[in-house]
Design a protein around this motif. Structure first.
Motif, short mmCIF file in Angstrom:
data_model
loop_
_atom_site.label_atom_id
_atom_site.label_comp_id
_atom_site.label_asym_id
_atom_site.label_seq_id
_atom_site.Cartn_x
_atom_site.Cartn_y
_atom_site.Cartn_z
N ASP A 784 0.87 -1.18 0.00
CA ASP A 784 0.00 0.00 0.00
C ASP A 784 0.91 1.22 0.00
N ARG A 785 1.17 1.72 -1.15
CA ARG A 785 2.19 2.76 -1.27
C ARG A 785 1.68 4.12 -0.82
N ASP A 786 0.38 4.21 -0.41
CA ASP A 786 -0.16 5.46 0.11
C ASP A 786 -0.30 5.45 1.63
N MET A 787 0.07 4.37 2.29
CA MET A 787 -0.08 4.26 3.74
C MET A 787 0.84 5.26 4.43
N VAL A 788 0.29 6.03 5.39
CA VAL A 788 1.07 7.04 6.09
C VAL A 788 1.31 6.69 7.55
N SER A 789 0.50 5.76 8.10
CA SER A 789 0.67 5.37 9.50
C SER A 789 0.46 3.86 9.62
N PHE A 790 1.27 3.25 10.46
CA PHE A 790 1.17 1.80 10.63
C PHE A 790 1.53 1.47 12.08
N PRO A 791 0.83 0.53 12.72
CA PRO A 791 -0.39 -0.14 12.25
C PRO A 791 -1.62 0.59 12.76
N GLU A 792 -2.77 0.31 12.15
CA GLU A 792 -4.02 0.83 12.69
C GLU A 792 -4.41 0.02 13.93
N ASP A 793 -5.25 0.62 14.78
CA ASP A 793 -5.62 -0.05 16.03
C ASP A 793 -6.28 -1.38 15.76
N PHE A 794 -5.86 -2.36 16.53
CA PHE A 794 -6.48 -3.69 16.54
C PHE A 794 -6.46 -4.38 15.17
N THR A 795 -5.42 -4.13 14.40
CA THR A 795 -5.30 -4.81 13.10
C THR A 795 -4.24 -5.91 13.12
N ILE A 796 -3.48 -5.99 14.21
CA ILE A 796 -2.42 -6.99 14.32
C ILE A 796 -2.68 -7.81 15.58
N PRO A 797 -2.51 -9.12 15.52
CA PRO A 797 -2.74 -9.94 16.72
C PRO A 797 -1.79 -9.56 17.84
#
Length: 894
Positions: A784-797
């Motif tokens: 996702d070459r437009d992503m500016v922040s990582f990770p979003e809340d509750f998206t990763i175990p």
């Protein structure tokens, strides 16, 4: 079973006094540790973060802090230890007697190590320690200091002389250490000092050894050219150190234009050790002769002697009367041109010479021309009566005879001796013969090789075929012929393998003129189990009658570009492994490899099949692969457009399949779903492959799936959520994938890698990774070459242990959502050009390793942050560090 019972009994007897950290974890992941614990151990992991060691804060009276295993091989995975163990925990363990941190990537110790006044044993072996703090010298009770294999250690503390209780100082393989600390001679209780580096300055001279009368085992003396006066060696008094049994004496190997202040012969003469010595090695001695004590038969315990790089020696010492000498190495004595009776030390009263010698090696003797035996012993078996192995390596001028009557010789290796043409050699006990870069006529000198079991011939330039006498090697089991540029056939006409009834392994490699192994009317020995043919560029066919090789298990054909086909007969039924590599002209597989569905298919034992780099291969045979097949690799077969369904109906035993760089392959066989035992599937570099079978990959036992560099594949297999056994999924370099299948990823994944899927339009939150409760390792990037922040809340175990993010060009920040990862131990961020900041609230307290590479804006921000510790490592050094700061910012830049 007995081991487990003994372990249980030991734990019961130890009670609360001893514990292993891993045995004290309850179901909630908490440690149950008693305050009464005295002795502890723990298993070293790659990343040992501070949370692991929190239970030790309750153990105020701890005596033992031991990382296991204690003995770490050099190739062990690098392990990292949190700095907080040094900065905080050690200071609270004031009762420690034993501290072992062997195998960790530790570069320095804190000064507080000197506060552990009760410490008896300190093991820092195989760490990356560079130096030790002077405070270490306050440990007046320290008895053992192990710094072995600390290859980055440059020096010891100058106050080492204060460690008056020290018994063992192990500094083996500390190659960067160039000088000893001052006044090590004060350590009069030392029993082990593995090396001593001689210097000219006071406090570092060889005289420091004077009072070390309890030394035992090995002692290596380095830089003996620095002895300033002969009196120093006399004072060192090695002859009175009865416990030394292994002595290494080494002068500098560097060119030295400054004349030594003392005669090196006198130094070596005065270094005579006690007669208890068992092993002696001398390197770079510049004297013109050896003193008489070397070879003196009074050294009745001497079993090993190595004389190396003594360039001014013209005559070898008399060594033949050492009664127990078993292993003798003489190497790079470039002044020696003749080895004669002086070497044997014969006297009128001599019974046997070299009476116990088992291994004799002469290596890189550039001027050695002749080897003579004492005339009175020449026709007897009194010289080398028990010699088992003889090695002659790189003796380019040696032309004379070899010793006769070596009736006990088992192994003979002659390398790079092109002028050696000895008369006939009768070696009735010889079992292994290795010849490399010798005159081809030398091969005809061997007689009576009836006991020979292994023969290797390499780089014999004018050899066109093997000698006639070699056809009578009735005990031969292994025959290797390599790099013989003129070899056209193995045997002369009418000669062959008929007498080699015991031959099990045949290897022919790098013989570009070889046209065939044997004549058409000859047959290979039926006893063969392994055949390897490699890099024979003119070989056009294999021998007929291979179906008669009923014991053949392994067949490997590599880099034979003119090989067109295999014999028309069926293949040996017991063949288990077949590898065909870079046979560019091969157009079809062996006919006998497949079967027509009759009962004979069950009798074929082939388990491992590799077909690699056969670019002319256009089709498979019309029948089925064997039912026993477990491992299948097909790679770089450009003309192959499909794998016929009929080929694999009996694939019920297949466990591993790898298909790669088959550029015309358009589809995988649908029958993959019937492979009940398949656990690993790799699909690589298949540019014409667009879709997986419509039914997906319902393989019930699949554990690993790797899809890489398939540039036109449109999607992952359908119904992936049904792959409940899948643990490792890697998708790399598949730019046409736009979305993932409905239902999401397999629920029990342990590791997931998604890289290089540039057209992936599915928002990261819609990956539903939070459902993967068992996921431990996640690598994502370039999606996702437009992503500016990582990770979003509750998206990763939350149980993720390792996270790697890379190639997100617009990423500006690592978000606070990272704090939800309560088990995260390692974070790796790479190639994010616009990344500017890490979470303001800090990082998870469990994090032990932070790696940030090629993120230039973040590097600049860290340089301007006053309350931030900046660490920059050379990329050639380690790419990880254990770091935990009390403030918000963490950074590691490379």
């Amino acid at each position: 079973m007995m081991h487990d019972l003994i372990n249980d009994l030991a734990q019961y007897v130890a009670g609360e006094v001893c514990f292993r950290l891993e045995d004290k974890v309850n179901s909630n992941g908490q440690y149950n540790v008693s305050e009464r614990v005295r002795h502890s151990s723990f298993i070293r992991q790659k990343y040992d973060v501070f949370r692991k060691f929190e239970p030790f804060y309750k153990t105020k009276c701890l005596r033992t802090f031991l990382a296991l295993p204690v003995f770490v091989p050099d190739l062990e995975v690098e392990c990292y230890l949190t700095n907080k163990v040094f900065q905080d925990l050690l200071a609270k363990l004031g009762c420690l007697r034993v501290l072992s941190l062997t195998g960790y990537c530790i570069s320095e110790l804190p000064d507080c190590i000197g506060d552990l006044s009760h410490l008896r044993y300190l093991n820092l072996s195989r760490t990356k320690i560079r130096y030790l703090p002077e405070s270490l010298c306050a440990l007046c009770n320290l008895q053992t200091l192990d710094l072995s294999h600390c290859k980055k250690l440059t020096k010891l503390p100058q106050g080492m002389g204060n460690l008056i209780s020290l018994h063992y100082l192990n500094i083996v393989r500390t190659d960067n250490m160039t000088e000893m600390p001052l006044h090590i001679g004060k350590l009069i209780n030392l029993k082990k000092l593995s090396k001593f580096i001689v210097a000219k300055g006071n406090g570092r001279r060889i005289t420091e050894l004077k009072g070390l009368s309890h030394l035992q085992g090995q002692l290596s003396l380095y830089d003996l050219q620095n002895v300033p006066e002969i009196r120093d060696v006399r004072v060192a008094n090695l002859k009175e150190k009865r416990g030394l049994d292994d002595l290494v004496m080494k002068w500098s190997s560097a060119p030295n234009n400054i004349q030594s202040e003392v005669d090196e012969f006198e130094v070596l003469d005065m270094l005579e050790p006690h007669q208890n010595l068992k092993k002696l090695s001398i390197f770079f001695y510049e004297g013109s002769k050896f003193p008489s004590w070397i070879g003196n038969p009074s050294f009745v315990n001497m079993v090993y002697l190595n004389l190396c790089d003594c360039s001014n020696i013209t005559s070898l010492p008399s060594l033949g009367r050492l009664p127990l000498l078993k292993d003798l190495h003489i190497e790079r004595m470039c002044g020696v041109s003749l080895v004669d009776s002086e070497f044997y030390g014969a006297t009128p009263y001599s019974d046997k010479l070299f009476p116990s010698l088992e291994t004799l090696t002469f290596g890189e003797m550039s001027e050695w021309e002749e080897w003579l035996q004492p005339l009175e012993f020449e026709a007897t078996e009194k010289i080398f009566p028990y010699l088992h192995e003889l090695v002659l390596q790189s003796c380019p001028k040696l032309v004379g005879n070899l010793p006769k009557l070596l009736t006990s010789l088992i192994k003979l290796s002659i390398f790079e001796c092109p002028l050696l043409t000895a008369p006939n050699l009768s070696l009735p006990s010889l079992r292994e013969l290795n010849l490399e870069q010798c005159d081809e006529r030398f091969l005809t000198r061997f007689k009576d090789l009836t006991a020979l079991t292994r023969l290797k011939i390499e780089n014999i330039s004018n050899l066109s075929c093997l000698p006639q006498d070699f056809t009578c090697l009735v005990s031969l089991e292994v025959l290797e012929v390599q790099d013989c540029g003129e070899l056209r056939s193995l045997w002369q006409e009418s000669a062959g393998f008929k007498n080699l009834s015991c031959l099990k392994r045949l290897a022919v490699m790098k013989c570009p003129q070889l046209l065939q192994l044997i004549d058409e009317d000859e047959e290979l020995p039926s006893s063969l189990e392994y055949i390897e043919i490699e890099d024979c560029s003119n070989l056009v066919k294999l021998p007929n009658g291979m179906q008669k090789l009923r014991t053949l298990k392994d067949l490997s054909i590599k880099w034979c570009p003119k090989l067109l086909s295999f014999p028309s007969e069926s293949f040996p039924s017991l063949l288990k492994n077949l590898v065909i590599l870079e046979c560019a002209s091969l157009q079809s597989l062996p006919k006998g490899l497949v079967h027509n569905g009759s009962s004979s298919i069950t009798r074929c034992h082939l388990e491992h099949l590799e077909i690699l780099g056969c670019r002319s291969l256009r089709f498979f045979p019309a029948d089925e692969l064997p039912a026993a097949l477990k491992h299948l690799e097909i790679w770089d077969c450009n003309w192959l457009d499909s794998i016929p369904e009929r080929l694999l109906p009996n694939g019920r035993s297949l466990e591993f399949i790898r298909i790669g760089n088959c550029k015309n392959l358009r589809a995988l066989p649908h029958c993959l779903s019937t492979f009940e035992h398949l656990t690993e599937l790799h699909v690589n570099q298949c540019s014409s492959l667009e879709y997986f079978p419509e039914s997906g990959l319902p393989i019930h036992n699949l554990r690993t799936l790797l899809i890489s560099d398939c540039e036109n594949i449109k999607s992952l297999p359908n119904r992936m959520h049904d792959l409940t056994t899948l643990q490792h999924l890697t998708v790399f370099g598949c730019p046409c994938i736009e979305t993932f299948p409905e239902g999401g990823f397999p629920p029990n994944l342990l590791s997931l890698t998604i890289l290089g899927c540039k057209q992936l339009k599915l928002h990261f939150a819609m990956w539903h990774l939070h459902k993967l409760t068992f996921l431990k390792n996640l690598i994502v990037g370039d999606f996702d070459r437009d992503m500016v922040s990582f990770p979003e809340d509750f998206t990763i175990p939350p149980n993720l242990v390792h996270l790697q993010i890379q190639n997100l060009p617009k990423l500006k920040s690592i978000s606070e959502g990272l704090l939800d990862l309560i088990s995260l131990e390692a974070l790796d961020v790479r190639n994010c050009d616009n990344l500017q900041c890490l979470p303001e609230k800090g990082l998870p307290i469990t994090l032990g390793v932070l790696q940030i590479r090629k993120c230039p804006l973040l590097e600049e921000e860290c340089r301007n942050e006053k309350d931030c510790r900046l660490i920059i490592f050379d990329p050639k050094e380690m790419a990880a560090v254990l770091l935990r700061r009390s403030y918000a910012k963490w950074c590691l830049l490379m």
